[in-house]
Each structure stands twice: as structure tokens, then as C-alpha cells.
Design a protein around this motif. Structure first.
Motif, PDB file in Angstrom:
ATOM      1  N   UNK A 583     -74.170  24.302 -71.043  1.00  0.00           N
ATOM      2  CA  UNK A 583     -73.082  23.818 -71.901  1.00  0.00           C
ATOM      3  C   UNK A 583     -72.107  24.969 -72.090  1.00  0.00           C
ATOM      4  N   UNK A 584     -70.810  24.658 -72.019  1.00  0.00           N
ATOM      5  CA  UNK A 584     -69.771  25.676 -72.177  1.00  0.00           C
ATOM      6  C   UNK A 584     -68.860  25.233 -73.317  1.00  0.00           C
ATOM      7  N   UNK A 585     -68.728  26.110 -74.328  1.00  0.00           N
ATOM      8  CA  UNK A 585     -67.976  25.768 -75.540  1.00  0.00           C
ATOM      9  C   UNK A 585     -66.949  26.850 -75.790  1.00  0.00           C
ATOM     10  N   UNK A 586     -65.639  26.516 -75.817  1.00  0.00           N
ATOM     11  CA  UNK A 586     -64.620  27.511 -76.172  1.00  0.00           C
ATOM     12  C   UNK A 586     -64.762  27.945 -77.621  1.00  0.00           C
ATOM     13  N   UNK A 587     -64.605  29.223 -77.856  1.00  0.00           N
ATOM     14  CA  UNK A 587     -64.689  29.799 -79.197  1.00  0.00           C
ATOM     15  C   UNK A 587     -63.314  30.277 -79.639  1.00  0.00           C
ATOM     16  N   UNK A 588     -63.128  30.557 -80.911  1.00  0.00           N
ATOM     17  CA  UNK A 588     -61.841  31.084 -81.392  1.00  0.00           C
ATOM     18  C   UNK A 588     -61.487  32.399 -80.697  1.00  0.00           C
ATOM     19  N   UNK A 589     -60.207  32.723 -80.761  1.00  0.00           N
ATOM     20  CA  UNK A 589     -59.675  33.963 -80.194  1.00  0.00           C
ATOM     21  C   UNK A 589     -59.851  34.008 -78.669  1.00  0.00           C
ATOM     22  N   UNK A 590     -59.919  32.862 -78.048  1.00  0.00           N
ATOM     23  CA  UNK A 590     -59.959  32.814 -76.594  1.00  0.00           C
ATOM     24  C   UNK A 590     -61.314  33.068 -75.982  1.00  0.00           C
ATOM     25  N   UNK A 591     -62.377  33.199 -76.757  1.00  0.00           N
ATOM     26  CA  UNK A 591     -63.692  33.450 -76.205  1.00  0.00           C
ATOM     27  C   UNK A 591     -64.359  32.144 -75.792  1.00  0.00           C
ATOM     28  N   UNK A 592     -65.387  32.289 -74.922  1.00  0.00           N
ATOM     29  CA  UNK A 592     -66.127  31.134 -74.417  1.00  0.00           C
ATOM     30  C   UNK A 592     -67.613  31.452 -74.507  1.00  0.00           C
ATOM     31  N   UNK A 593     -68.371  30.494 -75.063  1.00  0.00           N
ATOM     32  CA  UNK A 593     -69.822  30.644 -75.156  1.00  0.00           C
ATOM     33  C   UNK A 593     -70.478  29.678 -74.181  1.00  0.00           C
ATOM     34  N   UNK A 594     -71.498  30.193 -73.480  1.00  0.00           N
ATOM     35  CA  UNK A 594     -72.230  29.393 -72.505  1.00  0.00           C
ATOM     36  C   UNK A 594     -73.704  29.463 -72.833  1.00  0.00           C
ATOM     37  N   UNK A 595     -74.383  28.293 -72.768  1.00  0.00           N
ATOM     38  CA  UNK A 595     -75.817  28.214 -73.027  1.00  0.00           C
ATOM     39  C   UNK A 595     -76.498  27.580 -71.830  1.00  0.00           C
ATOM     40  N   UNK A 596     -77.752  28.048 -71.569  1.00  0.00           N
ATOM     41  CA  UNK A 596     -78.528  27.559 -70.437  1.00  0.00           C
ATOM     42  C   UNK A 596     -79.950  27.260 -70.916  1.00  0.00           C
ATOM     43  N   UNK A 597     -80.457  26.065 -70.544  1.00  0.00           N
ATOM     44  CA  UNK A 597     -81.802  25.635 -70.926  1.00  0.00           C
ATOM     45  C   UNK A 597     -82.545  25.238 -69.659  1.00  0.00           C
ATOM     46  N   UNK A 598     -83.821  25.671 -69.547  1.00  0.00           N
ATOM     47  CA  UNK A 598     -84.637  25.326 -68.394  1.00  0.00           C
ATOM     48  C   UNK A 598     -85.211  23.925 -68.586  1.00  0.00           C
ATOM     49  N   UNK A 599     -84.771  22.977 -67.774  1.00  0.00           N
ATOM     50  CA  UNK A 599     -85.220  21.574 -67.858  1.00  0.00           C
ATOM     51  C   UNK A 599     -85.872  21.162 -66.542  1.00  0.00           C
ATOM     52  N   UNK A 600     -86.552  22.113 -65.890  1.00  0.00           N
ATOM     53  CA  UNK A 600     -87.110  21.833 -64.571  1.00  0.00           C
ATOM     54  C   UNK A 600     -88.134  20.717 -64.610  1.00  0.00           C
ATOM     55  N   UNK A 601     -89.037  20.735 -65.595  1.00  0.00           N
ATOM     56  CA  UNK A 601     -90.108  19.732 -65.643  1.00  0.00           C
ATOM     57  C   UNK A 601     -89.558  18.336 -65.844  1.00  0.00           C
ATOM     58  N   UNK A 602     -88.692  18.180 -66.813  1.00  0.00           N
ATOM     59  CA  UNK A 602     -88.147  16.841 -67.074  1.00  0.00           C
ATOM     60  C   UNK A 602     -87.298  16.348 -65.902  1.00  0.00           C
ATOM     61  N   UNK A 603     -86.576  17.248 -65.268  1.00  0.00           N
ATOM     62  CA  UNK A 603     -85.748  16.842 -64.132  1.00  0.00           C
ATOM     63  C   UNK A 603     -86.608  16.417 -62.949  1.00  0.00           C
ATOM     64  N   UNK A 604     -87.724  17.119 -62.728  1.00  0.00           N
ATOM     65  CA  UNK A 604     -88.601  16.744 -61.617  1.00  0.00           C
ATOM     66  C   UNK A 604     -89.178  15.358 -61.809  1.00  0.00           C
ATOM     67  N   UNK A 605     -89.606  15.062 -63.044  1.00  0.00           N
ATOM     68  CA  UNK A 605     -90.140  13.722 -63.317  1.00  0.00           C
ATOM     69  C   UNK A 605     -89.055  12.672 -63.134  1.00  0.00           C
ATOM     70  N   UNK A 606     -87.902  12.944 -63.688  1.00  0.00           N
ATOM     71  CA  UNK A 606     -86.790  11.988 -63.566  1.00  0.00           C
ATOM     72  C   UNK A 606     -86.373  11.810 -62.101  1.00  0.00           C
TER      73      UNK A 606
END
Length: 854
Positions: A583-606
Motif C-alpha cells: 500500500x502506498x499512501x502520500x503523506x504531508x509535505x510531499x512525503x510518501x509512506x509504503x507498507x508491505x505485508x507477506x501474504x504468501x500463504x493466503x495467496x497460494x491457497x487462493x
């Protein structure tokens, strides 16, 4: 003495009875001597020694007569005869001499008359040459130094001095001097006569005639009368216009812009090389001969309609060049006897203009997002741009700012409202401040405002005039820095204990902070994820760990403009099989925050559930609907179309015009192509449905290769491509489906012919392997980039990559499916400027029919 005197006539000579005989003999002898003397006289008369010889002959006769004992009378007769002969010879000689002198005198008179005529003609020629309306240059064959005869009028501009006259470039117009020099050189070296009309630097026309005789080279300059001058000026003007016309045509032909000339009825009369290249003609003459048009019919109709009311047509029109639609600025002028046109390719200009406008808008949007106040003034010191921070800093109403006030008025307004401090010498301070418009380097000022703020003011002169003012409020800088550092420490402690990977990038694209989970999820070293590292560096490292990396979009969002700064969500799969949701979320003052989550197990099942469901649905659909329905609905109409097209082409059906025959051939070829595509689709559908069965038999390698080469021979011949077959190490036979293997080789050769350069060589090789047979097809094309290798066998993904034709993208998919049905494998060896080699390996005996991989 009496005995010495000669006997007189009638006197008897002693001797008795012999007197009469003696007398008769003397008479006879005298007659003979007289005749002989006459003949000798004639002979001597023709000689210059006649006189001396005659005297000697007379004396000799006298002596001979005395010795012979002749009488005196006989001697006298002989002397008389000799005298008469001599006199006759002298008379004849005198007559001949008189006649010779008369003839010589007549010839002298004739020669004197002819000499007088020649002298008169010479004086007349010199008089004519010395007239003041002509001048002649004479080169003798044995003397290369020319002679000048005659003069030209002063008003002609020709100098009298010999050296100055021979320097044509000093008193003739440059064009006339060059033409005369070339003509004189041709006359002297190659005996080419010439007739020119030249123009002196004072504007006077002259006629020049050059001729060469056996012994002389003559160049005559003739001054013209008023009528002749008018005619000569017309000739000079005609020469100038002809030269200018040729020059203009040469210039137009050298231009990279298509240009053309048309007759009054609209037919092409002349085109340049750029026009011929644009219409893909062999040359300009072929383009005119074949009437190949650069613009479409609608565009030509618009030009013709405009010419009815106005001679000049100026408009931007589009046309197709080499398969691409481009914009051209077309200018066409219509005269009384035809029209001329010029087309300038403005596609690049339009792209640059649009890009410039987008850049300006993006620049303005970027400045508008800055917290630093920015104001831009033009060369007239008028306000042309300000961002929201500027308006917020000074608290001015937008109406006043949008009225484009000048800089001095804005300073006075700020002073009157008490927003800037009062200066001891206001006018001098303001003039010093406005001196930035005449400066070259940037200027920096510090303003202490009445409300306690400290402003750093930077005046940056623009290259094209004007000044960009930057107002930086430093009052809250320390406070902001302190709060920022506190927030960073709090965030750091919080983020370090999260299982999610978090990274925050500043507006400059550099990493502000990240937690250990971010580096662990992407497999980065500690140094690679430290602060101040640019996002492009992290992108390069992360792209190696994911085939379909999203970091290109991250970089665009982090360093891009306002329209790209939006929330983004998605997921990506790493090379090690892990799946990360981001997920990528713009922050104030021109900054950008990015988050990463490991969803390997759920994706493999799906993914497993989805793959199973899609496989069932696709198999049922392809088997029950597509194969049976499309086989009849598409093949039957196409077969009918091809059959009727061939029927129309037969002579028995009836004659066709050339245009109709072209249409019929186009329909036939297009139908054949479409039938091939349909057959390919049906073959793939049959493979995917699991209902295709291979007809396994003994495949003859030579026969199969020859059949495939024959199918693609026309395409190879069209582009002068040679086919090299290397089957020296190939087996004679192996087990497989001969029809499908021939189809595989045909698709490989067709694909190679599409990318091979003109007049190159395609190599089809076959060799025996320990476990089977290997076929390879190599071409010298541009090769495939690495990012295409993973998708090259995907269906319906045609790739031009420098190819000549754009197909349905099924050729290599069919190859892979049929090879894998035989239990074989396909691989590609390629590289930039190394060409492409597709290698298909078949087992000696197929393991069985199996579904081809998609």
C-alpha cells in the motif's frame, strides 16, 4: 697562197676526168651539210650555249672541208647553211623569250592587283574591328598570350586597359563572369563555339561570340543597340530565371520536407526525393509516373476547394507515412498554370509543444504544492505566477495578485499594510532590491517582519528576463526541525517493532526512514535501506528480486507530480515465491509512506482454488462450444470466400479490370491469412481441450524440411533472404507427427523471415541427439530483449520488435504446444545484435499425447 684559196664557182679543179664527179659530190655534200646545220641550229637554239657552239661548229666545218679536199664554193654553201640554221634557232629562242616575258609580266600585274585587294580588305577589317562597338580577343595557336583589337563604349562598363579587360570578374556580374570563363575554357580546350549574353557591373548587356579556326581562337564582344539591349536583358533575365528555377528545384529536392508541383488540371508534374520516400516510390520520376499521392483524397479536395477562393492554402493535415499517422503543415500555392506545395512534418513539434505545456503545468502544480512562497515576475516586472504559499505568507487577496501588479507596487502595498518593516531610506532600499532585474547572479536578502518572522528572500534572474522570488520563512524552521526529529524517533521505535515492512520517502525521492521488516521482506542489506538512499537505488535492487516489480510505479509516484500522488494498493510476487501485498499512501509535505505485508500463504491457497476453477471452466468451454461451433462457423464461410475468389480469377468467369483483379487478389490473400489464423486458433483450442491426437509415424527429415522450405519460399524470395539447410548431422527418420512437425518448421521459418534483414541468411539445422532429434532456426534479426523472453510464447501477443508483419501472435504458441505434445521442449537463444535461434528438441519416440502448456 694560190693553193690556199678555195675554188670559186665554176672553176675547174685539177684532176682530169674526175672534175665533174668532184663537183657533183661537193654539191651533194653541201646540201647534206646545210640540212645537218639547220637541224643542229634548231637544237642549239633551245640551249643557252647556242652562240658559242654555232661558232665552233662553223669553224669545225671549214676545217673538215679543207681536210676533205672540197672546193671553196662548197665550203661557202655549208657556212651559209650553218648561218641560216643558227639564225633560225636564235629567232625561235627570241620568240619564246618574248612570250615568257609577256606571261611573267601578266602574272606580276595580277599579283599586284591581288595584293592591293588584300591590303584593302585588311584596312577595311582593321577599320571594322577598331569600331567603338566591339572588341576582339585573339589567341594565336603558337602564342598563348592574347591580343586585343577594337574598343567598347564607355557606357558598357568595359575597361580599356588590357589586363583589366581580361580580368572578367572585375567588370562583369559574377554570374556572367563565371559563365564566360567556362565558355572560353571550353572554346580553347575543346573547340566548343558559344554565343552568350553577359551583363557588366553597370548593368549594360553585351553579346559575346566565341569561335576557333585552324590557327586562331577568337572571342568577340559586341555592344548592343537599344532594341538589342532590351532583347539581351530579356535573355539575361531568362537565364537568371532559369538558373533560379534550377536552384530552387535543387533546394526543394535537397529538403527533407515533401514538395510537389502540379499542372493546371491537378496532375503531378514534379516531386522531390522526400516526397518519393514518403510515398515509398523508387525515385521521384516513378512517383510522378505512377501518380502516387502524398495526401489523401479528402485533403486534396479541401486544397482544391480553398484554391477556388484563395490562391494560398495553409493548414495542418494528417497522412500515413510508413504505417504511422503524422501531422504535416501543408502550404499549397495555386497559380495560373498549376500549383506548388510543401509539407513540413510537425509531429515532433506538436509532441514537444504538448510536452512543454505539460511540463509548465506540472511545474506550476509542483510549485503550488511547495510550502516555500514563490513569485515569478516577467521582464516588465509584472507578476505572472505565485503559489499558494506566497498568498498565504503575505495575506493578499487573490484578485489583486491576479491583476498582475508590478513589483514596485507590490512592495508599496506590503509597506502600506505594515507587513514589511519600514526602512530608513525606502526609495533607495526599493531600488536596490529591484536591481535584481538587471543582475546576472542570484541575490539574497534577509527581511525581519514586524510580526517577528524572519524571511530569507532569494532573487533569481531568469535567462529570458524577469526574476523568480523565493520567500523562505525561517522562523519556524528550528521548531519544525525539533518536532520532526521527535516524530522520527517516535515513529522509528514504533515501526521497528512492526511485522509489516514500512518505508517513508521524502519529496526528493530519498528514504527518510524504514523498519527492519522492510529490508527483510525484500532481502536488502542494512546499508541498502539506510536513510538518504535514493528510491532509484532501492528500485534497482528490488527489481532483481521480482519478475513483475512494481517499483517503477513507486518511483513515479514518489518523485512525480500531484496527479500521480494518490493511494495505491496491490501485490507482487518475488522470485523466491513469496507474495507481498503493498500500500502506498502520500503523506504531508510531499512525503510518501509504503507498507508491505507477506501474504504468501493466503495467496497460494487462493491461487490454487482459482487455477482449478479456471481450468475446469476453460476446458469445458473450449471443448463443448469453441471447437465444434467455430470449426463450422468460421471455416465454411472462409472456404466459400476463397473458392469464389479463385472462381472469379479464372478466365472462364469473364474478364476483370486491373483494379478488380487487384481487389480479387487482395480478398483471396486476406482470406487465406484469416483461414490460417482460424486454423491456428482451432489447433490451439483442440490442444487445450485435450482432444488432439498425434498421428505418430516415421518422419523423413529431408522430405519434411523440403516441404516446410517450399511453403515459405515466396516470403524469403520477396526480401532476397537465403535459406541455408544444415542436415549433415541429422538422422534420416524419427518418430512423430509429420504434419505437425512440418507446421512447426513452417512457423519457425515464417517467424525468422519476419525479422531477418534484407538479403540475409536464415539457417535451418537438424542434428541427432543422444535422446532424440533437435531442430533449430537462426536469423540475424535484432534479437529479443530479455523482458520479452517470458512472454514470447504467449498467445495473441504480437511483437513487432523490428518485424515486417504484425500477425496474430500464435506462431510460437503453436510451436510450443506441438513440440510439448511430442514430449519435447523449446528454448530460445538470443541477444542484441546476435540474432535469434529457436531450438526444438524431439524425443526419438514420443512419450504419448499430452496437453500443451499455455
Amino acid at each position: 697562197m694560190p693553193g690556199d684559196n678555195p675554188p670559186r664557182a665554176g672553176q675547174a679543179v685539177s684532176g682530169g676526168h674526175n672534175d665533174s664527179v668532184t663537183t657533183d659530190s661537193a654539191a651533194t655534200g653541201g646540201s647534206l651539210l646545210w640540212c645537218a646545220g639547220a637541224r643542229v641550229g634548231k637544237l642549239l637554239a633551245s640551249s643557252a650555249l647556242a652562240g658559242p657552239l654555232l661558232g665552233f661548229a662553223a669553224h669545225a666545218e671549214t676545217v673538215a672541208a679543207q681536210k676533205a679536199g672540197l672546193s671553196v664554193s662548197t665550203v661557202e654553201v655549208m657556212q651559209l647553211a650553218m648561218f641560216v640554221g643558227v639564225m633560225g634557232a636564235a629567232l625561235v629562242s627570241a620568240i619564246a623569250l618574248i612570250r615568257e616575258r609577256a606571261r611573267t609580266s601578266a602574272q606580276n600585274v595580277e599579283l599586284r592587283a591581288r595584293l592591293a585587294d588584300v591590303n584593302a580588305a585588311l584596312r577595311r577589317s582593321e577599320a571594322l574591328l577598331n569600331l567603338r562597338d566591339q572588341r576582339v580577343i585573339v589567341w594565336a595557336a603558337e602564342n598563348k598570350k592574347p591580343e586585343l583589337v577594337g574598343t567598347l563604349p564607355v557606357e558598357s562598363g568595359a575597361p580599356e586597359d588590357r589586363a583589366a579587360f581580361l580580368a572578367f570578374g572585375r567588370w562583369l556580374m559574377p554570374r556572367s563572369a563565371a559563365a564566360l570563363e567556362n565558355a572560353v575554357a571550353g572554346l580553347r580546350e575543346k573547340a566548343r563555339p558559344f554565343d552568350l549574353v553577359i551583363e557588366s557591373q553597370v548593368g549594360a548587356p553585351l553579346e559575346v561570340h566565341g569561335r576557333k579556326s585552324a590557327a586562331h581562337v577568337l572571342v568577340r564582344f559586341v555592344s548592343l543597340s537599344e532594341t538589342q539591349r532590351s532583347e539581351a536583358r530579356l535573355k539575361i533575365e531568362n537565364q537568371r530565371l532559369a538558373t533560379d528555377y534550377d536552384t530552387m528545384l535543387g533546394l526543394l529536392d535537397a529538403l527533407s520536407m515533401p514538395s510537389w508541383l502540379r499542372t493546371a488540371d491537378g496532375r503531378l508534374k514534379w516531386v522531390n526525393r522526400a516526397y518519393a520516400n514518403a510515398v515509398e516510390a523508387e525515385n521521384a520520376e516513378a512517383a510522378v509516373r505512377d501518380a502516387k499521392e502524398f495526401l489523401g483524397g479528402q485533403a486534396r479536395d479541401a486544397i482544391a476547394a480553398q484554391h477556388k477562393s484563395h490562391p494560398v492554402f495553409e493548414q495542418a493535415l494528417s497522412t500515413v507515412i510508413e504505417g504511422d499517422r503524422r501531422m504535416f503543415a501543408v502550404t499549397d500555392f495555386a497559380g495560373a498554370d498549376g500549383s506548388a506545395g510543401l509539407a513540413c512534418d510537425t509531429s515532433g513539434i506538436e509532441i514537444i509543444r504538448n510536452e512543454y505545456e505539460r511540463t509548465v503545468r506540472s511545474h506550476a502544480d509542483t510549485l503550488d504544492q511547495l510550502n516555500t512562497a514563490v513569485a515569478i515576475f516577467d521582464t516588465d516586472e509584472k507578476l505572472r505566477f505565485f503559489n499558494q504559499a506566497f498568498q498565504k505568507l503575505w495575506g493578499l487577496d487573490s484578485g489583486f495578485l491576479h491583476s498582475a501588479p508590478d513589483n514596485a507596487l507590490l512592495l508599496d502595498r506590503l509597506r502600506s499594510e505594515g507587513k514589511i518593516a519600514e526602512q530608513p531610506e525606502w526609495r533607495r532600499w526599493k531600488e536596490s532590491l529591484l536591481g535584481a532585474y538587471r543582475a546576472v547572479e542570484s541575490q539574497e536578502h534577509w527581511w525581519h517582519l514586524p510580526d517577528g518572522k524572519t524571511i530569507r528572500v532569494v532573487a533569481n534572474p531568469q535567462p529570458k528576463g524577469g526574476v523568480t522570488w523565493v520567500f523562505e520563512n525561517l522562523t519556524e524552521k528550528m521548531d519544525l526541525e525539533s518536532r520532526y526529529q521527535t516524530a522520527v524517533r517516535v515513529q522509528g521505535e514504533t515501526l521497528d517493532n512492526l511485522a509489516e515492512g514500512v518505508a517513508v520517502f521524502g519529496p526528493d525521492g530519498r528514504l527518510r526512514l524504514s523498519n527492519p521488516a522492510f529490508a527483510a521482506l525484500w532481502g536488502l542489506d542494512a546499508d541498502a535501506a539506510k536513510p538518504t538512499v535514493h528510491v532509484s537505488t532501492i528500485r534497482d535492487l528490488c527489481d532483481r528480486r521480482a519478475a513483475d516489480s512494481p517499483w517503477a510505479g513507486f518511483v513515479a509516484a514518489i518523485t512525480g507530480f500531484d496527479d500521480e500522488r494518490r493511494d495505491r494498493h496491490g501485490q507482487t510476487e518475488l522470485n523466491n515465491g513469496n507474495v507481498l501485498r503493498y500500500a502506498m499512501i502520500p503523506l504531508p509535505n510531499g512525503q510518501v509512506m509504503m507498507t508491505f505485508v507477506d501474504v504468501t500463504d493466503s495467496v497460494n491457497v487462493e491461487r490454487a482454488l482459482k487455477d482449478k476453477n479456471e481450468a475446469l471452466e476453460k476446458s469445458d468451454q473450449l471443448k463443448n462450444e469453441f471447437v465444434q461451433h467455430v470449426s463450422y462457423e468460421l471455416r465454411s464461410p472462409l472456404t466459400n470466400i476463397i473458392g469464389f475468389t479463385e472462381l472469379l480469377s479464372l478466365p472462364a468467369t469473364g474478364p476483370l479490370s486491373q483494379k478488380q483483379r487487384e481487389y480479387v487478389e487482395h480478398v483471396g490473400s486476406s482470406s487465406s491469412v484469416l483461414l490460417t489464423i482460424v486454423n491456428d486458433i482451432l489447433d490451439l483450442a483442440t490442444v487445450d481441450a485435450g482432444i488432439m491426437e498425434l498421428d505418430i509415424s516415421e518422419v523423413h527429415v529431408d522430405r519434411t524440411i523440403a516441404a516446410a522450405a517450399e511453403l515459405v519460399a515466396d516470403r524469403l524470395e520477396e526480401h532476397a533472404i537465403r535459406l541455408k539447410i544444415d542436415a549433415a548431422a541429422a538422422p534420416k527418420t524419427f518418430h512423430g507427427d509429420e504434419t505437425r512437425i512440418r507446421q512447426i518448421l513452417y512457423n519457425l521459418l515464417s517467424n525468422a523471415a519476419n525479422y531477418a534483414p534484407e538479403a540475409s541468411t536464415i539457417t535451418l539445422a537438424c542434428r541427432q541427439l543422444a535422446e532424440g532429434v533437435e531442430f533449430s532456426v537462426h536469423d540475424d534479426g535484432p534479437g529479443m530483449p530479455p523482458d520479452l523472453l517470458d512472454s514470447v510464447f504467449r498467445r495473441f501477443e504480437p511483437r513487432t520488435n523490428g518485424g515486417r508483419r504484425r500477425g496474430a501472435g500464435l506462431g510460437l504458441s503453436i510451436v510450443k504446444s506441438f513440440v510439448e505434445l511430442h514430449g519435447g521442449s523449446v528454448r530460445i537463444e538470443t541477444g542484441k545484435d546476435k540474432g535469434t535461434t529457436v531450438i526444438c528438441a524431439f524425443p526419438d519416440t514420443p512419450s504419448g499425447v499430452r496437453a500443451a502448456a499455455e
